[in-house]
Design an enzyme around this catalytic site. Sequence first.
Site, short mmCIF file in Angstrom:
data_model
loop_
_atom_site.label_atom_id
_atom_site.label_comp_id
_atom_site.label_asym_id
_atom_site.label_seq_id
_atom_site.Cartn_x
_atom_site.Cartn_y
_atom_site.Cartn_z
N ASP A 360 0.83 -1.21 0.00
CA ASP A 360 0.00 0.00 0.00
C ASP A 360 0.86 1.26 0.00
O ASP A 360 0.61 2.20 -0.76
CB ASP A 360 -0.91 -0.02 1.23
CG ASP A 360 -2.18 0.78 1.00
OD1 ASP A 360 -2.64 0.84 -0.14
OD2 ASP A 360 -2.72 1.34 1.97
N ASP A 422 -11.21 -3.60 1.49
CA ASP A 422 -11.51 -3.05 2.81
C ASP A 422 -12.47 -3.94 3.59
O ASP A 422 -12.66 -3.74 4.79
CB ASP A 422 -12.12 -1.64 2.67
CG ASP A 422 -11.13 -0.65 2.12
OD1 ASP A 422 -9.96 -0.70 2.54
OD2 ASP A 422 -11.50 0.17 1.26
#
Length: 472
Positions: A360, A422
């Site tokens: 990320d 998520d």
Amino acid sequence: MMAPRGPVLLGLWLLLMLLWGDQVSCEYGMVHALSEKGSAKGKDYCILFNSLWAPLPHNLGKASLLQLQNQTVSVLCSPSDVPEGGFTNTIPMVMRGNCTFYEKVRLAQINGARGLLIVSREKLVPPAGNRSQYEEIDIPVALLSYADMLDIGKSFGQSVKVAMYAPSEPVLDYNMVIIFIMAVGTVAVGGYWAGSRDVKKRYMKHKRDDGAEKHEDETVDVSPIMICVFVVMCCSMLVLLYYFYDNLVYGIIGIFCLAASVGLYSCLSPFVRRFPWGKCRVPNNNLPYFHKRPQVRMLLLALFCVAVSVVWVVFRNEDQWAWVLQDALGIAFCLYMLKTIRLPTFKGCTLLLLVLFVYDVFFVFITPYFTETGESIMVEVAAGPTDSATHEKLPMVLKVPRLNFSPLALCDRPFSLLGFGDILVPGTFSSSDLASGLNSLWDSRLISGFSRLAPALGFSFSDLLRFLHLLT
């Protein structure tokens, strides 16, 4: 219906990390266009402005309705670009380029303009300047897309009046509440389903199910080697999508449809098996899959799941209702993944979190230093490249249309989005924890309701903090 197993399934799961990125916010507003003849209904268009030049009123009633002066044949960089008579009490509309925003708006203000619209063929960016320039200018300046400029001319002709304003964003978006409920519900149901099935498998492993038909609901235990290999593959796919987005996006859509069909089948099959009819089987044959002689009801269910995915593919760009199908397929897929993917060891959990953290940070914060546009690869792929010829979006998101009046609904963000990553990343940990907890609780024949709800409550709290961060 056969379900993907092992490497294919884990590859789809790790591919969802493509959407695990940050969002970028800008100062959006609206320009309301209305025909001077009064024969056409007004229409709002998205603009991007910088309130440091001059603020815009928050409602249309307080905005000045002024004549739009179309000067898109020029870029307004020199006095020779100013028409005879100037821009007295009008809002000129000029093309972007050849000089700074300050030079354009300064010329417009000197010649009597009450505002300035700059038409951009490129991606809209806030018109920037420095402190002294902001103090000198007292008229609003905003960027308008080239497509919207063409639509204004087509809808209203040359005699147009416009008003620029910036509606306040609502404190609470009800669509975010819907997304929150869907995300938490998916994690809670998926985690409980995975844990309960593991308990059932442990204590009823010697019982056969439904005669000759056996349920193929085996779990995939993720090993550290599998995590490393498929994260590397995921990184490679992300880079390929960045450079060959238009060539690969339809393949990703096809993979999503296949995986969503499998997920929907897996979610609905326990209910269909409770039906008292349709238990007859297809005749003996040598065809793939059919040689197992599936029940007619299960075959019809498989056809139904494929049909739902096909309908979504055909109508995926229908903003009014196609999002409902996409969310249903996405939730079914997430439930299937939460039920199937397992992290059996603490070492695997730690490694996954570590590589996702590095993944990320690198693709969001470091790649802008290497790209020509200065945009991160993650954000470009997740949002879809602005220069994409197909204008397709990756479908691995839950999406809900904005339920409040907002300029964001016009500015390429008519939906609130939540990536599957998520949901699946914390959901996978929750389901693994819940499975372990239920197994130990069953050993003592004592099941605590709080223990069943703890993973969902933890995810709810973390997701709530995330949404509150987006609102601030």
